[in-house]
Enzyme design. Structure first.
Site, PDB file in Angstrom:
ATOM      1  N   LYS A 145      48.368  68.189 -58.827  1.00  0.00           N
ATOM      2  CA  LYS A 145      47.759  69.033 -57.786  1.00  0.00           C
ATOM      3  C   LYS A 145      46.404  69.566 -58.253  1.00  0.00           C
ATOM      4  O   LYS A 145      45.451  69.634 -57.463  1.00  0.00           O
ATOM      5  CB  LYS A 145      48.716  70.173 -57.416  1.00  0.00           C
ATOM      6  N   GLY A 173      69.158  74.703 -55.759  1.00  0.00           N
ATOM      7  CA  GLY A 173      68.257  73.763 -55.084  1.00  0.00           C
ATOM      8  C   GLY A 173      66.790  74.050 -55.303  1.00  0.00           C
ATOM      9  O   GLY A 173      65.930  73.451 -54.654  1.00  0.00           O
ATOM     10  N   LYS A 211      51.091  63.820 -54.064  1.00  0.00           N
ATOM     11  CA  LYS A 211      50.106  64.303 -55.033  1.00  0.00           C
ATOM     12  C   LYS A 211      49.926  63.333 -56.189  1.00  0.00           C
ATOM     13  O   LYS A 211      48.819  63.193 -56.724  1.00  0.00           O
ATOM     14  CB  LYS A 211      50.486  65.709 -55.545  1.00  0.00           C
ATOM     15  N   VAL A 256      60.863  65.437 -45.939  1.00  0.00           N
ATOM     16  CA  VAL A 256      59.632  65.697 -45.202  1.00  0.00           C
ATOM     17  C   VAL A 256      59.563  64.850 -43.939  1.00  0.00           C
ATOM     18  O   VAL A 256      59.185  65.329 -42.865  1.00  0.00           O
ATOM     19  CB  VAL A 256      58.387  65.435 -46.085  1.00  0.00           C
TER      20      VAL A 256
END
Lengths: 453, 453
Positions: A216, A198, A116, A25
């Site tokens: 979440k 993946g 999260k 990210v």
């Protein structure tokens, strides 16, 4: 610029950004900021400038080119920098990440996170600290990746009241169940394939066990129902016990098996219903058509009714896009603050609403029994269910394939009985199954999958 | 409060609201403000107070109870009131609404509107006036009703770049085509049924003709592609020429017929592609599952990839919810401004990007021909298409039922030929069809439906 919220001509105003972590990210964030620098500057009248990137291992191969001068292993010094306005926490986990977030808040920095777990477990403390300090904590990327559900729930539906949520929020689980649906392959084989492609981690427990989805859901519940959630108390069941026969029968009954999170507001006395488990979703629901690794949140709110938000819940660019969009929002708010206003995302204190005990939830059930194929067994089964207040909507009986491990009882062949119940109370269903398990004709423990909608 | 952005304790700060019009949406706004007054006050630290409601006929039966003292027929005096901060334009149409909006802006009031026509036709002027005056113009309710697509596109995807839009933005058209799909009934009959059920207006032209959808597409294009749009130049084709045979063949080829708006950014030289017409949507697309009167916007953006936003595009409460959510946003921004900052939604000047001429668009086509059923006809058909660069992916030939008005040619029975092409240029396809129409075997003008995706 199409969606500029800036003050007009681009000034030399800069917002300093510190990234904590440079994994997938983080790399995406660096890439997007670099690619869209001009557009962002036009949009908010300020440039986002990456001041430093704290990493664990400086020499590690990175997914993106960065000026090595930005890299540092000193996390705290990075957070403390005077020229940093926004700290982006991409460390992951709960211990170090929580410390870093609280330090950033304490130093008066705004925080953007995709984490999260840390919000699910320490959200109350983090938001209270942010409110007290007057800084922003944004977390769009923490739920449904790039799909802006947090903005939708907080601002788009600001004048509405959320009644129910049904979400597919873990792409690994959705990919696996979608493949089991399409191909009829057993779980273990699909998991291996998912790992090879993946779509699943080497250690997939948090994904297939439902823990990631529970985090979440806790965040969604904080936002939509205004309550603190003890995530350890949220009923969480993974997808690893599902058998291909359940998928075939789900289809036969008009359902699709999906990995769901469910949240419902039952009012101040009964409280909030929160649960994570695979569920049979009616095939006619739009949610049933969300396949592959995609996420979707199906919201039922008072004024709008049902609405759904769909897209990539994970991945480098989708997640990074949500992070950078949060940075743009902070830049926009901060500019106002720079002019003396304190326009801050407020984090009001969370209530402590009761969590509806799992035994009290009411839903329809899909049940699979392996029983001795003898006269009277079906009658006994339905009698026990009925005695516990569980009434039957549909029944199908098939001869059980020996492959599923059911062995004959006293020479009688084994049958599989599939039941779809009417709405029933969880406690009653579990009590009925416990009683049935003790009966002579029961060959294997019953399987139970809750039905959504 | 779950999503409060207020300043803490509720103050006596009030934002005065004037409603222009008290039809369906106005009644919903009054209802929602009244029902959620406390929640809203907690959310923004300010109360939304309706000061006046301008109506045409004071004695008309209203959908909601309002204090008669609020009602007035003096539109301008309502807008000019000192105690009004937000003007909500719910008049509809373009002439009076435009004047009212510009007057409100001139008097320094913020504006909330649900009026797609006035924004499509006068958006540039309205946004420029608002930017110059430093006030907000919000219009979430103008596209996809209660589904917060404007927020998603402007803020949720702020760091992304929109590449393509595919939308179902007119509930009447979607209801009609969904019913034609499910029931096989002709258009005129379904329209009558839709009118009886309230899904279509007595004068349905703007809905079934595509004009309403074109207005919404123009607004989306302004927002996503940053360009002024001359809505009169947007290719717009209604749904009233579709025949049940097209629905059956769409299904046979793996498609569903949907009423679409399509927008694509081809870059600075080729410009923006915008079109409104019924389209064959691949059945595997999530958009194909959006049925009934629901709306959905399927967005393709650079970082997120495909995402979709779905829900009620019309109706009293959904639309009102979007209007009140906009009011909450203005209240939040205004509070910051009250403290000296000028946090305003900026309306940057719109570019004048070229509109890709319809002849230049490239897509796949579904074509239906009525031809004399003679040897060699199919070959001639495909030869003419091929000569114009249109190559064929699928062909089906059926005997034409006389019910569709095809009459025999020189005693030869009539056949229907259904073709799905590969991607082709619109101009080439139209030229091919024009040539085919002149050939002896052509019995009726060809039908053409563009294929999405």
């Amino acid at each position: 610029m199409p969606r500029s919220d800036g003050s007009g001509p681009v000034t030399e105003r800069e917002l300093g950004v510190a990234l904590l972590g440079l994994g997938n990210v983080g790399a995406g964030v660096v890439k997007l900021i670099a690619e869209n620098a001009e557009a962002i500057a036009g949009r908010v009248g300020a440039r986002l400038a990456v001041r430093a990137i704290a990493v664990r291992a400086a020499a590690k191969k990175r997914l993106v080119e960065v000026d090595p001068a930005l890299l540092t292993s000193d996390l705290n010094a990075t957070i403390d920098r005077d020229d940093v306005d926004i700290v982006v926490e991409l460390i992951g986990g709960t211990t170090e990440a929580k410390k870093a977030i609280l330090r950033a808040i304490d130093r008066g920095k705004h925080v953007v996170t995709a984490n999260k777990a840390v919000l699910a477990e320490h959200g109350r403390e983090i938001f209270a600290a942010a409110a007290a300090k007057g800084v922003d904590v944004y977390y769009e990327a923490a739920v449904c990746g790039g799909v802006p559900v947090i903005r939708v729930l907080r601002e788009g539906l600001a004048s509405d009241r959320i009644e129910e949520l049904h979400g597919i929020v873990n792409g690994t689980s959705n990919y696996i169940l979608s493949t089991m649906t399409a191909a009829g392959t057993p779980f273990a084989e699909v998991l291996r394939e998912a790992q090879a492609l993946g779509y699943a981690e080497a250690d997939p427990a948090l994904d297939v066990g439902g823990g990631d989805a529970a985090h979440k859901l806790a965040i969604l519940a904080m936002l939509c129902f205004g309550t603190h959630v003890d995530v350890s108390k949220v009923f969480t069941e993974g997808i690893d016990k599902l058998d291909p026969v359940d998928f075939a029968n789900a289809a036969r009954f008009g359902y699709v098996v999906k990995p769901l999170v469910i949240g419902k507001d039952h009012g101040p006395e009964r409280g909030i219903e929160l649960r994570v488990h695979p569920a049979l979703v009616p095939a006619r629901w739009l949610l049933a058509d969300v396949t592959g690794a995609k996420n979707a949140l199906y919201v039922t709110s008072y004024a709008l009714g049902p609405s759904m938000y769909y897209g990539a819940g994970a991945g480098m660019l989708p997640t990074a896009m949500a992070v950078v969009s949060d940075m743009i929002e902070i830049a926009r708010n901060d500019w106002a603050a720079g002019a003396g206003a304190r326009l801050r995302q407020r984090h009001p204190p969370l209530a402590d609403k009761p969590l509806l005990p799992m035994s009290e939830i009411r839903t329809k059930y899909y049940l699979r029994f392996a029983v001795a194929d003898r006269p009277g067994v079906l009658g006994q089964l339905t009698t026990v269910l009925g005695a516990h207040g569980v009434s039957i909507a549909q029944v199908v009986q098939d001869t059980a394939p020996t492959a599923r491990g059911a062995t004959a009882v006293a020479g009688a062949p084994v049958a599989e009985v599939f039941v779809v119940t009417h709405e029933a109370r969880e406690g009653d269903v579990q009590a009925a199954l416990a009683e049935i398990a003790k009966l002579a004709f029961a060959v294997a423990p019953a399987r139970l999958i809750r039905i959504a909608g």
